[in-house]
Design an enzyme around this catalytic site. Structure first.
Site, PDB file in Angstrom:
ATOM      1  N   SER A 271      42.493  31.402  42.446  1.00 51.94           N
ATOM      2  CA  SER A 271      41.587  30.903  43.498  1.00 51.94           C
ATOM      3  C   SER A 271      42.068  29.600  44.135  1.00 51.94           C
ATOM      4  O   SER A 271      41.245  28.723  44.439  1.00 51.94           O
ATOM      5  CB  SER A 271      40.161  30.761  42.958  1.00 51.94           C
ATOM      6  OG  SER A 271      39.665  32.029  42.570  1.00 51.94           O
TER       7      SER A 271
ATOM      8  N   GLY B  39      40.870  35.603  41.672  1.00 48.40           N
ATOM      9  CA  GLY B  39      40.071  36.410  42.585  1.00 48.40           C
ATOM     10  C   GLY B  39      38.574  36.262  42.397  1.00 48.40           C
ATOM     11  O   GLY B  39      37.793  37.030  42.946  1.00 48.40           O
TER      12      GLY B  39
ATOM     13  N   GLU C  16      47.080  41.076  36.112  1.00 47.83           N
ATOM     14  CA  GLU C  16      46.646  42.401  36.566  1.00 47.83           C
ATOM     15  C   GLU C  16      47.552  43.495  36.012  1.00 47.83           C
ATOM     16  O   GLU C  16      47.170  44.669  35.987  1.00 47.83           O
ATOM     17  CB  GLU C  16      46.573  42.412  38.108  1.00 47.83           C
ATOM     18  CG  GLU C  16      45.340  41.636  38.565  1.00 47.83           C
ATOM     19  CD  GLU C  16      45.450  40.943  39.908  1.00 47.83           C
ATOM     20  OE1 GLU C  16      46.327  41.295  40.710  1.00 47.83           O
ATOM     21  OE2 GLU C  16      44.644  40.018  40.153  1.00 47.83           O
TER      22      GLU C  16
ATOM     23  N   GLU D 138      47.992  31.200  35.027  1.00 53.41           N
ATOM     24  CA  GLU D 138      46.907  31.804  35.803  1.00 53.41           C
ATOM     25  C   GLU D 138      45.781  32.203  34.856  1.00 53.41           C
ATOM     26  O   GLU D 138      45.814  33.301  34.269  1.00 53.41           O
ATOM     27  CB  GLU D 138      47.410  33.043  36.547  1.00 53.41           C
ATOM     28  CG  GLU D 138      48.515  32.739  37.534  1.00 53.41           C
ATOM     29  CD  GLU D 138      48.560  33.777  38.656  1.00 53.41           C
ATOM     30  OE1 GLU D 138      48.341  33.388  39.801  1.00 53.41           O
ATOM     31  OE2 GLU D 138      48.776  34.956  38.372  1.00 53.41           O
TER      32      GLU D 138
ATOM     33  N   ASN E  69      51.418  35.742  46.295  1.00 54.31           N
ATOM     34  CA  ASN E  69      51.348  37.087  45.722  1.00 54.31           C
ATOM     35  C   ASN E  69      50.378  37.898  46.571  1.00 54.31           C
ATOM     36  O   ASN E  69      49.164  37.692  46.504  1.00 54.31           O
ATOM     37  CB  ASN E  69      50.861  36.989  44.267  1.00 54.31           C
ATOM     38  CG  ASN E  69      50.670  38.354  43.640  1.00 54.31           C
ATOM     39  OD1 ASN E  69      51.032  39.380  44.231  1.00 54.31           O
ATOM     40  ND2 ASN E  69      50.097  38.378  42.449  1.00 54.31           N
TER      41      ASN E  69
ATOM     42  N   HIS F 273      52.057  39.385  35.162  1.00 54.00           N
ATOM     43  CA  HIS F 273      50.824  39.035  35.875  1.00 54.00           C
ATOM     44  C   HIS F 273      49.626  39.622  35.130  1.00 54.00           C
ATOM     45  O   HIS F 273      49.714  40.716  34.575  1.00 54.00           O
ATOM     46  CB  HIS F 273      50.872  39.559  37.316  1.00 54.00           C
ATOM     47  CG  HIS F 273      49.773  38.982  38.151  1.00 54.00           C
ATOM     48  ND1 HIS F 273      48.490  39.485  38.103  1.00 54.00           N
ATOM     49  CD2 HIS F 273      49.737  37.918  38.996  1.00 54.00           C
ATOM     50  CE1 HIS F 273      47.717  38.753  38.908  1.00 54.00           C
ATOM     51  NE2 HIS F 273      48.450  37.795  39.456  1.00 54.00           N
TER      52      HIS F 273
ATOM     53  N   LYS G 246      49.723  41.005  46.348  1.00 50.06           N
ATOM     54  CA  LYS G 246      49.106  42.107  45.588  1.00 50.06           C
ATOM     55  C   LYS G 246      49.167  43.407  46.410  1.00 50.06           C
ATOM     56  O   LYS G 246      50.144  43.630  47.118  1.00 50.06           O
ATOM     57  CB  LYS G 246      47.686  41.713  45.169  1.00 50.06           C
ATOM     58  CG  LYS G 246      47.680  40.356  44.443  1.00 50.06           C
ATOM     59  CD  LYS G 246      46.394  40.003  43.789  1.00 50.06           C
ATOM     60  CE  LYS G 246      46.530  38.663  43.089  1.00 50.06           C
ATOM     61  NZ  LYS G 246      45.356  38.273  42.340  1.00 50.06           N
TER      62      LYS G 246
HETATM   63  P1  13P Z   1      43.726  34.564  43.821  1.00 45.24           P
HETATM   64  O1  13P Z   1      44.363  33.367  44.493  1.00 45.24           O
HETATM   65  O2  13P Z   1      43.247  35.595  44.783  1.00 45.24           O
HETATM   66  O3  13P Z   1      42.695  34.128  42.826  1.00 45.24           O
HETATM   67  O4  13P Z   1      44.885  35.284  42.974  1.00 45.24           O
HETATM   68  C1  13P Z   1      45.667  34.511  42.125  1.00 45.24           C
HETATM   69  C2  13P Z   1      46.774  35.346  41.614  1.00 45.24           C
HETATM   70  O5  13P Z   1      46.563  36.246  40.836  1.00 45.24           O
HETATM   71  C3  13P Z   1      48.129  35.061  42.103  1.00 45.24           C
HETATM   72  O6  13P Z   1      49.077  35.763  41.377  1.00 45.24           O
END
Ligand code: 13P
Length: 240
Positions: free
Chosen positions: A199, A163, A91, A157, A8, A89, A10
């Protein structure tokens, strides 16, 4: 099926950096699922023709077509070369207030347009500390009950691990993945792969992917660099 690696990206990368990364993965013969930003989808789709990489968007509109400024429909995503899409997701859930009914509409819309959703679930730190992690994840999963066979996978997740550099311990991941497996079985979704995200790095990918019911990983930050994404994919291949 071997372990799945999904990336992903983002709101990162540009046309050149995204296409270079995608084409290097394709040349390697990698089997990643790639989720670039909207603007990168069409150019990357052109790069991927004939390879084994799968392309997905990070979001979609629950609507068909029409006066929805700024939104992108499932049909447009298919037209741009996508076969998959992220739904739910964290976010989107926490940054844009998306939940329940809206996510169900997005899942249905994706399915009607022939896109396979990768549906994301996971609790916040507050919810985990209040002992509500499983209750929250169960509620997130409940929207799948009317969607037999339409999803590509579920991704667990934990919001506190995204993150932040904090990762669920292998034991925490194993416990939640076993719980999700049971819940999916109750919903009649016995074959749906369950990915872990939050992460994931080359250094922890093996410990996570060797846990029972961890069928692969959904990688954010570490998927933006070829070396780290390759290293995670090497782990996936080694485990088989
Ligand atoms: P990170 O690997 O940067 O923590 O992000 C995970 C994520 O949200 C994947 O969709």
């Amino acid at each position: 099926m071997g372990k799945i690696v999904a990336a992903n990206w983002k709101m990162n990368l540009r046309r050149q950096s995204g296409c270079e990364l995608a084409s290097a993965l394709k040349t390697d013969g990698r089997e990643c699922w790639l989720f670039p930003s909207f603007t990168l989808l069409a150019p990357i789709a052109d790069t991927l023709i004939g390879g084994t990489l799968k392309l997905g968007a990070q979001d979609l509109s629950p609507e068909l077509d029409g006066a929805f400024t700024g939104d992108v429909s499932a049909e447009m995503l298919g037209d741009a070369g996508c076969t998959m899409v992220l739904v739910g997701h964290s976010e989107r859930r926490h940054g844009h207030g998306e939940q329940g009914e809206l996510l169900l509409r997005k899942l249905k819309r994706a399915a009607e347009a022939g896109l396979k959703p990768l549906y994301c679930v996971g609790e916040t730190l507050e919810e985990r500390e209040a002992g509500r992690a499983k209750e929250v994840v169960k509620e997130h999963l409940s929207v799948l009950k009317d969607l037999q066979g339409t999803c590509a996978a579920v991704a667990y997740e934990p919001v506190w691990a995204i993150g932040t550099g904090l990762t669920a311990t292998p034991e925490q991941a194993a416990e939640m993945h076993a719980f999700i497996r049971d819940e999916l079985t109750k919903l009649g979704l016995t074959d749906l792969p369950i990915l872990y995200g939050g992460s994931v790095k080359p250094g922890n990918a093996k410990d996570l992917m060797t846990q029972p019911h961890v069928d692969g990983v959904l990688v954010g930050g570490a998927s933006l660099k070829l070396d780290s994404l390759r290293a995670i994919d090497d782990v996936a291949r080694e485990i088989g």
